[in-house]
Design a protein around this motif. Sequence first.
Motif, short mmCIF file in Angstrom:
data_model
loop_
_atom_site.label_atom_id
_atom_site.label_comp_id
_atom_site.label_asym_id
_atom_site.label_seq_id
_atom_site.Cartn_x
_atom_site.Cartn_y
_atom_site.Cartn_z
N THR A 553 0.92 -1.09 -0.28
CA THR A 553 -0.01 -0.12 0.01
C THR A 553 0.96 1.19 0.01
O THR A 553 1.87 1.31 0.89
CB THR A 553 -0.86 -0.01 1.16
N PRO A 554 0.59 2.24 -0.92
CA PRO A 554 1.41 3.35 -0.96
C PRO A 554 1.33 4.23 0.54
O PRO A 554 0.13 4.36 1.19
CB PRO A 554 0.83 4.13 -2.06
N GLY A 555 2.30 4.68 0.85
CA GLY A 555 2.52 5.39 2.30
C GLY A 555 2.72 4.62 3.42
O GLY A 555 2.90 5.23 4.73
N THR A 687 4.04 10.80 5.11
CA THR A 687 2.68 10.23 4.88
C THR A 687 2.00 10.38 6.27
O THR A 687 2.56 10.10 7.11
CB THR A 687 2.71 8.87 4.59
N ASP A 691 -4.05 10.16 6.29
CA ASP A 691 -4.06 9.87 4.69
C ASP A 691 -3.87 8.35 4.61
O ASP A 691 -4.35 8.01 3.36
CB ASP A 691 -3.07 10.82 4.16
N LEU A 692 -3.24 7.84 5.51
CA LEU A 692 -3.04 6.39 5.30
C LEU A 692 -3.99 5.49 5.32
O LEU A 692 -4.30 4.58 4.71
CB LEU A 692 -1.65 5.89 6.01
N ARG A 693 -4.96 5.68 6.25
CA ARG A 693 -6.01 4.98 6.54
C ARG A 693 -6.79 4.71 5.77
O ARG A 693 -7.33 3.29 5.31
CB ARG A 693 -6.91 5.47 8.05
N ARG A 695 -6.42 4.55 2.41
CA ARG A 695 -5.58 3.81 1.40
C ARG A 695 -5.36 2.22 1.96
O ARG A 695 -5.84 1.28 1.19
CB ARG A 695 -4.05 4.10 1.26
N LEU A 696 -5.16 2.05 3.38
CA LEU A 696 -5.22 0.95 3.87
C LEU A 696 -6.67 0.07 3.30
O LEU A 696 -6.76 -1.02 3.06
CB LEU A 696 -4.57 0.79 5.15
N GLU A 697 -7.61 0.71 4.02
CA GLU A 697 -9.04 0.21 3.86
C GLU A 697 -9.38 0.15 2.46
O GLU A 697 -10.00 -1.16 2.05
CB GLU A 697 -10.03 1.29 4.33
N ARG A 698 -8.95 0.70 1.25
CA ARG A 698 -9.28 0.44 0.14
C ARG A 698 -8.42 -0.58 -0.50
O ARG A 698 -9.16 -1.58 -1.09
CB ARG A 698 -8.88 1.64 -0.74
N ALA A 699 -7.23 -0.88 0.17
CA ALA A 699 -6.40 -1.94 -0.09
C ALA A 699 -6.93 -3.17 0.25
O ALA A 699 -6.87 -4.39 -0.38
CB ALA A 699 -4.88 -1.70 0.28
#
Length: 855
Positions: A553-555, A687, A691-693, A695-699
């Motif tokens: 995951t980016p970030g 990061t 902002d990371l959360r 992204r993690l949930e989408r991944a």
Amino acid sequence: MLRATLRSFLAHKGRLALSALAVVLSVAFVAGSLIFSDTVTRTFDRLFASTATDVTVQPRGDLRSARASGAVQTVPAALRDRVARVAGVAAARADVSVQNVVVVDRHDRSVGPTTGAPTVAGAWYATGRSPVRLTSGHAPRGAGEALLDADTAGRRHVRIGDTLTVQAQPGTFRVRVVGVATFTTTNPGAARVYLDPAVAGRELLGSSARATGISVDAAEGVSDADLARRVGAAIGTRTYALRTAGEQARSAAADLGTFLDVIKYVMLGFAGVALLVGVFLIVNTFSMLIAQRTRELGLLRALGADRRQVRRSVLTEALLLGLFGSTLGLAAGIGLAFGLFRLISAVGMNLRSTEMVIGWGTPVVAYVVGLGVTFVAAYLPARRAAAVSPMAALADAEVAGVGRPLRGRAIAGAVVGAAGAAALAGCAAATRTAQAAALLGLGVVLTLVATVVAGPLLVRPVIRVLGSAFPALFGPVGRMSQRNALRNPRRTGATAAALMVGLALVGGMSVASASMSASFDRQIDRTLGADFVVQNGNFTPFTGAIGNRVAATPGVGLVVAQRLTPVAVRLPDGERVKTTAAGYGPGLDDVAHVTYARGGSAAALADGHLAMDADYARDHGVRVGGVLPVEFPGGRRAELTVGALTDQQSAESFGTQGGVFFGLGTLRTYLPNGQDSALYVNAAPGTKPADLRPRLERALRTFPQVQVRNQADYKELVHDQIAVLLYLVYALLGLAIVIAVLGVVNTLALSVVERTREIGLLRAIGLGRRQLRRMIRLESVVIAVFGAVLGLTLGLVWGVCMQQVLALRGLTALAIPWGTIVTVVVGSAVVGVVAALLPALRASRMNVLAAIAHE
């Protein structure tokens, strides 16, 4: 005397009905619990007996790792051929059945149960002992096809032809549903997915050469025990464990017993509270009835009835009350058990009410409980009735509140209270959890008994304070209500005691739960250093694909994996301790703040090393540099060096028992097929965690069972888990309040009858209907608040002592939920108002002249 007893019982049936309700509730919970547990036990006994094979062969060992680590213990699939050649074997099958899978539909939604029951994936074999049978479609043929059980298909709207994704330990694969299988017996609540036996081992275990066990059917005329001996002689019993059908059924029943015990103890807890509070209600009712019938009893004595006959008469009334209440309670218990069946069915475990089991012991226990509690509760009032003098029949009126001095109560209450206080003080000073818990239980019982015994002594001083504002606020009506509550301390104390029991329980548990929440909050703040924790919603392990997805995951910066496993550690004092240990990847210090008494993370996580809690190590003679034999699941053994010692609080905050943990390299060496139970994730430099959360949930969208939590989420999770216990306590409180309200209603109703002439005189000299109703309401309120004050005071003391016990387990914060306490006091006043509505209305509707003429 018998005719007089029956006539008296029927004359007071309205008043006794309120007391009977307490018996009904207590008997209903006892009977419902027995019927429910007997039915579930019988149902699953049939299930286990009808589906268990004659003999099963499984890996030997007392360490089962699938739930904790995701690693499944296996046997060679080729073992099936060796077993099939044993004399007396009719058929043998290599079984594949795992519970560490997640099944997801095309909308990325889990199709498994949400109640904690597992999703079971295995090889499809259609035998006469299968728990399911194919009802639509066809059996799976080759890779990519699967059967789904009908209950799951219906609940999750899965149809034949739909595609599902199975996440297993070896990897993720897709299957098309080609058939639906229906349970032929009770559905225990699990979801079931069946694959072609030719591919099940490869997809679920990583190799077609592995199986989870061998099922063996005996030839005709060969007993299970004999077959087990023959198979054991052929393959050896050091490596493999053999169980007959009966042993499998007993083992499964023992596992089920843990689930049943939870429900049984909860319901028996409700029954116990109902019984305890009901005793106060029945004692009060009979005491007041006897006080009102003093002249009647005196007349019976004057006509020739002796003490024994009078006592027998009162006890007969009590037994009639118990018989009536027990009969209704048994019927209510059947209804309660039926409701439990419906509730269990709603969460996936289908129990048919037509198979309800009512053993001979259930009605026996129901009537013993109902008759016993009424007999015990009425015994003391019956003795007082037998002591009524024949001269009492000549008295013009009865003087309320006249009775024996309270000196005996004072002495008994002081002695028992001192013993209880000493036990609670010993609890606070204890250094061992078991000793502190035992002293706490003893102190709770003794102080409760002391408060009940000495309650009437506290009536006058406490109620004078609680009702001190009544005269100023309500004038003469307020003064009379206060004095009415003070008139008979025994009656007031017994009425308030019913409410006191429930409020003492809720007060103590509220303090304990608030302290637990505060302690966990403090530990999370002190120990958790990661930005996020990725875990399954039910804390079970997950596949390695999730770790790969998180790392990509980016970030994302640092990712530290955690794995759990059961282990058996042989300690220097000779004790073999089974516990749960954790393995951590490199970078632990960057995601957690672990406090070390000796050594550090580098030594703890080095290959061949382990760390342990310092207090635990000291108790068992473990020292840094010492070597401990450690046994892993599957029989693998290791000699691990103690590299570091941690403090207990840091260890417990990570959920490891005994503080045992080591590096992932060590764990992978001895348990290579384990799965991660958590991922500690830090954002990369530059990061922001916010902002990371997303992204993690989408991944992780395709892994619906996984949740991303930060510190605040973790705290909320802990609070929610503690709240479940608190909700149970509130339910117990609600039951206690219902019965306590009945007690206040009963007391006020009988008090109104007792004071009929007095009320008529007050009305005659100018007391209005509204003023009369207010007087009775205020009397009820002050009695209820008196019970609340006693209960909450007692509960606060218990709660503080409970926190001292928790402190021995690292939960050191003390929190008092003042908001809850204030709410309970205000609620008690409302309870008093509600309880007084009917008695006050009845009193205000009395005919004044008839009331004055009443004797």
